[in-house]
Design a protein around this motif. Structure first.
Motif, mmCIF file in Angstrom:
data_model
loop_
_atom_site.group_PDB
_atom_site.id
_atom_site.type_symbol
_atom_site.label_atom_id
_atom_site.label_comp_id
_atom_site.label_asym_id
_atom_site.label_seq_id
_atom_site.Cartn_x
_atom_site.Cartn_y
_atom_site.Cartn_z
ATOM 1 N N GLY A 102 6.160 2.427 8.235
ATOM 2 C CA GLY A 102 6.304 3.874 8.116
ATOM 3 C C GLY A 102 7.395 4.495 8.958
ATOM 4 O O GLY A 102 7.554 5.724 8.968
ATOM 5 N N PRO B 152 -2.222 10.828 4.726
ATOM 6 C CA PRO B 152 -1.405 10.450 5.883
ATOM 7 C C PRO B 152 -0.503 11.599 6.322
ATOM 8 O O PRO B 152 -0.323 12.587 5.609
ATOM 9 N N THR B 153 0.081 11.444 7.494
ATOM 10 C CA THR B 153 1.001 12.438 8.050
ATOM 11 C C THR B 153 2.428 12.084 7.658
ATOM 12 O O THR B 153 2.911 10.992 7.965
ATOM 13 N N VAL C 243 5.988 7.992 8.217
ATOM 14 C CA VAL C 243 4.670 8.149 7.594
ATOM 15 C C VAL C 243 3.667 7.518 8.542
ATOM 16 O O VAL C 243 3.859 6.376 8.978
ATOM 17 N N ARG C 244 2.612 8.249 8.873
ATOM 18 C CA ARG C 244 1.599 7.762 9.795
ATOM 19 C C ARG C 244 0.208 8.075 9.246
ATOM 20 O O ARG C 244 0.020 9.106 8.588
ATOM 21 N N ILE C 245 -0.745 7.219 9.529
ATOM 22 C CA ILE C 245 -2.111 7.586 9.187
ATOM 23 C C ILE C 245 -2.550 8.701 10.141
ATOM 24 O O ILE C 245 -2.121 8.758 11.297
ATOM 25 N N SER C 246 -3.399 9.591 9.648
ATOM 26 C CA SER C 246 -3.927 10.673 10.476
ATOM 27 C C SER C 246 -5.416 10.498 10.725
ATOM 28 O O SER C 246 -6.038 11.321 11.391
ATOM 29 N N TYR D 232 0.531 15.579 -1.816
ATOM 30 C CA TYR D 232 0.817 15.474 -0.389
ATOM 31 C C TYR D 232 1.723 16.611 0.064
ATOM 32 O O TYR D 232 2.549 17.137 -0.707
ATOM 33 N N GLN E 169 0.252 3.468 4.377
ATOM 34 C CA GLN E 169 -1.077 3.905 4.799
ATOM 35 C C GLN E 169 -2.080 2.746 4.733
ATOM 36 O O GLN E 169 -2.844 2.513 5.675
ATOM 37 N N ASN F 26 1.522 5.543 0.228
ATOM 38 C CA ASN F 26 0.230 4.859 0.260
ATOM 39 C C ASN F 26 0.317 3.402 0.698
ATOM 40 O O ASN F 26 -0.628 2.885 1.300
#
Length: 566
Positions: A281, A415-416, A404-407, A96, A254, A251
């Motif tokens: 996140g 993830p972002t 932490v974010r899903i992209s 990552y 995510q 994760n």
């Protein structure tokens, strides 16, 4: 191919063959076909997941542990303590990278930090640098005060003791001792090798590697199973009792968000139905560091020549002794540097790690990975030395928080990660005090015996401020401060009415039944140390919570005298 890795591959051929023969036997339980349902499904065979699976399968309940990566036996570098860096930037890591940073990262490619995470059975316990730190008692007492009841130091210490096999006699005699590490008999002691592998024969335990969890299946606000991708097939496996996420600080959030659990506005951007609107996140806490390198004359530190010396490898392979049994982190120092009356005198805000690595060409090219720009690497190569050491002044408890974010709604898209380093002026001041403390340490008589000389990294004088001024070091922090793999807290635990909490004190996801998170993401705040030992403790304690048992009575009685005054 970098020199160290190329040479080590040649040296490890014999051991790889031996490991493959062993894996035919030891990994046979991993090849059993998946069933349609189990009592417990644990997602993530990393530090916490492997420990939790070993504990939950002690009884009659059926347990499935799914891991996205492959078996640890398939990577011959894993058991050798000195070879952690060779696993980074390989398929056994998630590899990552953060988003470009606003206040740091000027010396990194695209200002993006490298965030290694183990994608292999054992997770980061199979790929990391072995450090074992419980943290400060004040860390856990603060968790309890803030609403995480049952997680005070008095409550968690027995669970640390349960998993530990301390073999450092100096600990009982002095405040100074060798580095505490997850190394046993000269070999990496991961959560797989020291917890899980010895119980793989249990008929009620199944471990499935190369199995990627895409989401948790939820019906009427209750977790009923998981959806996984294995061998290019999408499968649904059901849980009779609970689904437990132990996929780690990146994760686990995510997977929650892909399952409809997270910030509602963010999930709707990707067309994901909202099952529970929670701050998943939102509480990313990362320990930022900067590397101070000193060159010395004496040949007493790690070098690439020693790491690739066939004699050293043969010694380790034959007897598990020698230089390869060490991870290179030979000492740490925790200190309170802030003149604050609001925290106890022995509550640290700075951590200095000592790495006994030279900055020779091989180490620069194949050692710790930080995503430095090519011109930064080129400058380091030009100024390479043959013997030296590094000090890492590290921010223990950042005030700056990231996310932490899903992209994407595609589970295979990374993830972002937004660390938000140095957003707080307080963090900058703490880092400056950490640098000054490191300089004082090097100025001591003990360090001066090896005649250390500081090696400047601001090539081309990119930091034009007066050398060694605070302004100079702030510039250096903007360019060269780095993530050193110690993040946490993205699924924060807390009281039921705490708006910042994702899970409650029993690690249950708020608003969803039969779903827990058990890994370092549930830590309420960062600790004074590496989260690895905490992740194991959390798994040990979670196993008792889930089974409504008490397996630490012996250790609780052992330490009860420590808390009689509280």
């Amino acid at each position: 191919m970098p020199m160290i890795r190329q040479t080590l591959i040649i040296l490890l051929v014999l051991q790889t063959i031996t490991s493959c023969v062993a894996s035919t036997c030891d990994d046979r339980p991993l090849r059993r076909p998946l069933r349609s349902s189990y009592d417990y499904i644990i997602v993530g065979g990393g530090t916490s997941g492997a420990v939790l699976a070993s504990r939950l399968s002690e009884g009659s309940d059926s347990v499935l542990l799914v891991e996205a990566g492959r078996s640890d036996l398939e990577n011959a570098f894993v058991p050798v303590p000195a070879f952690s860096s060779t696993i980074q930037l390989t398929p056994d890591d998630w590899n990552y990278f953060s988003v470009p940073q606003k206040r740091t990262g000027l010396g990194l490619n695209d200002r993006r930090g490298y965030w290694p995470r183990g994608k292999i059975l054992g997770g980061c316990s199979s790929t990391g640098y072995h450090a074992h730190n419980r943290g400060s008692k004040f860390d856990y007492d603060e968790w309890s005060r803030e609403g995480a009841k049952g997680w005070s130091y008095k409550n968690v210490l027995p669970y640390f003791l349960k998993s530990e096999d301390m073999q450092i006699p100096e600990l009982s005699q002095s405040r100074f001792c060798p580095m505490q590490s997850n190394i046993k008999n000269g070999t990496r002691c991961s959560s797989v090798s020291c917890f899980l592998r010895r119980v793989l024969h249990r008929p009620n335990l199944q471990v499935s590697v190369k199995t990627h969890c895409s989401k948790v299946l939820i019906r009427r606000r209750r977790a009923i199973g998981v959806e996984v991708i294995k061998d290019d097939k999408r499968l649904r496996i059901f849980a009779n009792k609970e689904v437990i996420l132990s996929a780690g600080i990146i994760n686990s959030p995510q997977i929650l968000m892909l399952s409809g659990i997270g910030p509602a506005s963010h999930l709707r951007k990707f067309g994901i139905p909202v099952m529970s609107n929670l701050p998943v996140g939102k509480n990313l806490q990362d320990q930022l560091s900067i590397i101070l390198h000193y060159t010395i004359d004496d040949d007493i530190t790690y070098t690439s020549e020693k790491l690739t010396d066939s004699a050293n490898f043969q010694q380790w392979n034959a007897s598990r002794t020698g230089i390869l049994t060490r991870a290179g982190t030979d000492g740490t120092l925790f200190a309170k540097t802030a003149p604050s009356s609001q925290t106890p005198d022995n509550y640290p805000d700075v951590w200095i790690l000592g790495f006994s690595y030279a900055s020779d060409v091989g180490i620069i090219e194949s050692g710790l990975k930080f995503n430095y720009k090519p011109n930064v690497i080129e400058n380091q190569v030009k100024n390479a030395d043959s013997s030296g050491f590094n000090l890492f002044p590290t921010l223990v408890r950042p005030e700056s928080k990231g996310t932490v974010r899903i992209s994407s709604n595609n589970p295979f898209v990374a993830p972002t990660i937004t660390p938000n380093h140095l957003a707080s002026a307080k963090d900058i001041k703490t880092m400056l005090r950490g640098i000054r403390l490191a300089q004082k340490l090097v100025a001591t008589r003990s360090f001066q015996m090896v005649k250390p000389r500081f090696l400047r990294r601001d090539f081309g004088r990119i930091c034009k401020q007066r050398f060694n001024s605070n302004a100079y070091w702030i510039c250096m922090l903007r360019h060269f401060s780095v993530h050193i793999y110690h993040a946490c807290c993205t699924n924060r635990m807390g009281a039921r009415n705490d708006p910042s909490a994702v899970v409650d004190q029993k690690l249950r996801v708020r608003g969803i039944r039969n779903l827990r998170v058990v890994d370092a993401s549930v830590m309420r705040n960062q600790i004074a140390g590496d989260p690895h030992a905490v992740a194991i403790m959390i798994a040990e304690k979670a196993a008792d919570i889930i089974r409504c048992t008490d397996t630490v009575g012996k250790w609780r009685r052992q330490v009860s005298s420590l808390f009689q005054c509280h």
